[in-house]
Design a protein around this motif. Sequence first.
Motif, PDB file in Angstrom:
ATOM      1  N   GLN A   1      58.518 118.825  72.003  1.00  0.00           N
ATOM      2  CA  GLN A   1      57.205 118.835  72.660  1.00  0.00           C
ATOM      3  C   GLN A   1      56.214 119.669  71.855  1.00  0.00           C
ATOM      4  OE1 GLN A   1      56.131 117.068  75.206  1.00  0.00           O
ATOM      5  NE2 GLN A   1      54.122 118.021  75.316  1.00  0.00           N
ATOM      6  N   VAL A   2      56.643 120.837  71.432  1.00  0.00           N
ATOM      7  CA  VAL A   2      55.775 121.690  70.617  1.00  0.00           C
ATOM      8  C   VAL A   2      55.487 121.008  69.282  1.00  0.00           C
ATOM      9  CG1 VAL A   2      55.582 123.944  69.473  1.00  0.00           C
ATOM     10  CG2 VAL A   2      56.563 123.798  71.766  1.00  0.00           C
ATOM     11  N   HIS A   3      56.485 120.387  68.694  1.00  0.00           N
ATOM     12  CA  HIS A   3      56.357 119.652  67.428  1.00  0.00           C
ATOM     13  C   HIS A   3      55.240 118.607  67.495  1.00  0.00           C
ATOM     14  CE1 HIS A   3      58.000 117.161  64.050  1.00  0.00           C
ATOM     15  NE2 HIS A   3      57.733 116.156  64.869  1.00  0.00           N
ATOM     16  N   TRP A   4      55.183 117.891  68.597  1.00  0.00           N
ATOM     17  CA  TRP A   4      54.175 116.843  68.750  1.00  0.00           C
ATOM     18  C   TRP A   4      52.768 117.384  68.967  1.00  0.00           C
ATOM     19  CZ3 TRP A   4      57.786 114.526  72.895  1.00  0.00           C
ATOM     20  CH2 TRP A   4      58.775 113.737  72.295  1.00  0.00           C
ATOM     21  N   ASN A   5      52.662 118.627  69.404  1.00  0.00           N
ATOM     22  CA  ASN A   5      51.360 119.157  69.813  1.00  0.00           C
ATOM     23  C   ASN A   5      50.852 120.329  68.992  1.00  0.00           C
ATOM     24  OD1 ASN A   5      50.477 117.698  72.398  1.00  0.00           O
ATOM     25  ND2 ASN A   5      52.651 118.044  72.719  1.00  0.00           N
ATOM     26  N   VAL A   6      51.582 120.731  67.957  1.00  0.00           N
ATOM     27  CA  VAL A   6      51.155 121.883  67.165  1.00  0.00           C
ATOM     28  C   VAL A   6      49.942 121.507  66.303  1.00  0.00           C
ATOM     29  CG1 VAL A   6      52.771 121.446  65.234  1.00  0.00           C
ATOM     30  CG2 VAL A   6      51.945 123.764  65.681  1.00  0.00           C
ATOM     31  N   ILE A   7      49.007 122.445  66.219  1.00  0.00           N
ATOM     32  CA  ILE A   7      47.835 122.285  65.360  1.00  0.00           C
ATOM     33  C   ILE A   7      47.558 123.618  64.661  1.00  0.00           C
ATOM     34  CG2 ILE A   7      46.753 120.460  66.740  1.00  0.00           C
ATOM     35  CD1 ILE A   7      44.934 122.651  67.959  1.00  0.00           C
ATOM     36  N   GLY A   8      46.792 123.566  63.613  1.00  0.00           N
ATOM     37  CA  GLY A   8      46.403 124.801  62.939  1.00  0.00           C
ATOM     38  C   GLY A   8      46.698 124.753  61.453  1.00  0.00           C
ATOM     39  N   PRO A   9      46.280 125.803  60.752  1.00  0.00           N
ATOM     40  CA  PRO A   9      46.418 125.814  59.294  1.00  0.00           C
ATOM     41  C   PRO A   9      47.871 125.798  58.814  1.00  0.00           C
ATOM     42  CG  PRO A   9      45.482 127.900  60.085  1.00  0.00           C
ATOM     43  CD  PRO A   9      45.570 126.978  61.255  1.00  0.00           C
ATOM     44  N   ARG A  10      48.798 126.230  59.644  1.00  0.00           N
ATOM     45  CA  ARG A  10      50.213 126.209  59.249  1.00  0.00           C
ATOM     46  C   ARG A  10      50.955 125.057  59.912  1.00  0.00           C
ATOM     47  NH1 ARG A  10      52.551 131.528  60.799  1.00  0.00           N
ATOM     48  NH2 ARG A  10      51.185 131.190  62.533  1.00  0.00           N
ATOM     49  N   PHE A  11      50.199 124.041  60.280  1.00  0.00           N
ATOM     50  CA  PHE A  11      50.766 122.891  60.978  1.00  0.00           C
ATOM     51  C   PHE A  11      52.032 122.368  60.294  1.00  0.00           C
ATOM     52  CE2 PHE A  11      51.230 118.301  60.647  1.00  0.00           C
ATOM     53  CZ  PHE A  11      51.557 117.972  61.949  1.00  0.00           C
ATOM     54  N   ARG A  12      51.941 122.078  59.019  1.00  0.00           N
ATOM     55  CA  ARG A  12      53.056 121.408  58.324  1.00  0.00           C
ATOM     56  C   ARG A  12      54.332 122.253  58.320  1.00  0.00           C
ATOM     57  NH1 ARG A  12      55.126 117.261  56.082  1.00  0.00           N
ATOM     58  NH2 ARG A  12      56.095 117.234  54.033  1.00  0.00           N
ATOM     59  N   SER A  13      54.221 123.516  57.976  1.00  0.00           N
ATOM     60  CA  SER A  13      55.434 124.338  57.912  1.00  0.00           C
ATOM     61  C   SER A  13      56.054 124.525  59.296  1.00  0.00           C
ATOM     62  CB  SER A  13      55.147 125.696  57.254  1.00  0.00           C
ATOM     63  OG  SER A  13      54.272 126.464  58.043  1.00  0.00           O
ATOM     64  N   VAL A  14      55.222 124.739  60.310  1.00  0.00           N
ATOM     65  CA  VAL A  14      55.736 124.907  61.670  1.00  0.00           C
ATOM     66  C   VAL A  14      56.332 123.594  62.172  1.00  0.00           C
ATOM     67  CG1 VAL A  14      55.104 125.441  64.063  1.00  0.00           C
ATOM     68  CG2 VAL A  14      54.185 126.820  62.186  1.00  0.00           C
ATOM     69  N   HIS A  15      55.635 122.504  61.905  1.00  0.00           N
ATOM     70  CA  HIS A  15      56.080 121.165  62.290  1.00  0.00           C
ATOM     71  C   HIS A  15      57.485 120.881  61.734  1.00  0.00           C
ATOM     72  CE1 HIS A  15      55.072 117.018  63.530  1.00  0.00           C
ATOM     73  NE2 HIS A  15      55.620 116.612  62.397  1.00  0.00           N
ATOM     74  N   LEU A  16      57.704 121.194  60.480  1.00  0.00           N
ATOM     75  CA  LEU A  16      58.999 120.959  59.839  1.00  0.00           C
ATOM     76  C   LEU A  16      60.078 121.895  60.386  1.00  0.00           C
ATOM     77  CD1 LEU A  16      57.847 120.345  56.166  1.00  0.00           C
ATOM     78  CD2 LEU A  16      58.610 118.635  57.841  1.00  0.00           C
ATOM     79  N   GLN A  17      59.726 123.156  60.635  1.00  0.00           N
ATOM     80  CA  GLN A  17      60.691 124.093  61.217  1.00  0.00           C
ATOM     81  C   GLN A  17      61.134 123.631  62.598  1.00  0.00           C
ATOM     82  OE1 GLN A  17      58.432 127.886  60.393  1.00  0.00           O
ATOM     83  NE2 GLN A  17      60.533 128.652  60.484  1.00  0.00           N
ATOM     84  N   LEU A  18      60.211 123.083  63.359  1.00  0.00           N
ATOM     85  CA  LEU A  18      60.545 122.594  64.695  1.00  0.00           C
ATOM     86  C   LEU A  18      61.565 121.459  64.611  1.00  0.00           C
ATOM     87  CD1 LEU A  18      56.974 122.803  66.170  1.00  0.00           C
ATOM     88  CD2 LEU A  18      58.964 124.040  67.047  1.00  0.00           C
TER      89      LEU A  18
END
Length: 153
Positions: free
Chosen positions: A33-50
């Motif tokens: 759920q967080v993966h689908w809704n994350v935004i911001g300058p670190r989107f990509r790294s957080v998205h991949l960690q999720l």
Amino acid sequence: MRGSLSDADLKVVGPALKGALVDLVDLSLVAKQVHWNVIGPRFRSVHLQLDDVVATARQHSDTVAERASALGVNPDGRAATLAGASAIGTVPDGWIKDTEAVQVLVTALGRIIERMRERITETAEPDPVSQDLFITLTGELEKHAWMFQAENS
């Protein structure tokens, strides 16, 4: 089905496995759920960690469910069961800023790690095999928690 543990041991190990399954399925859903809704300058790294957290949770949920089945404990990963036993709590609605997304995962992982460590202690005597699963899993969850904590440091 009947596994190799005594009834007394199953009274300890069964709830530990069922609780771990609930925590892992819940973690996979929360992280997605967080993966689908994350935004911001670190989107990509957080998205991949999720995605890494989701993969870990799904892999280990299957291992835990199969261990439960092998012992004669029926696994229960239904939505109603998860809703009634979640350690994570709610995820913010809508878009989630990258720093907040990281904090959601740090908190969720911390709660689940705490519960897993309790299961490690509880299962030491009645079932070292299940305890070993919890030890391996907790190590992986702690690694994810460390990586997310580093995101906001």
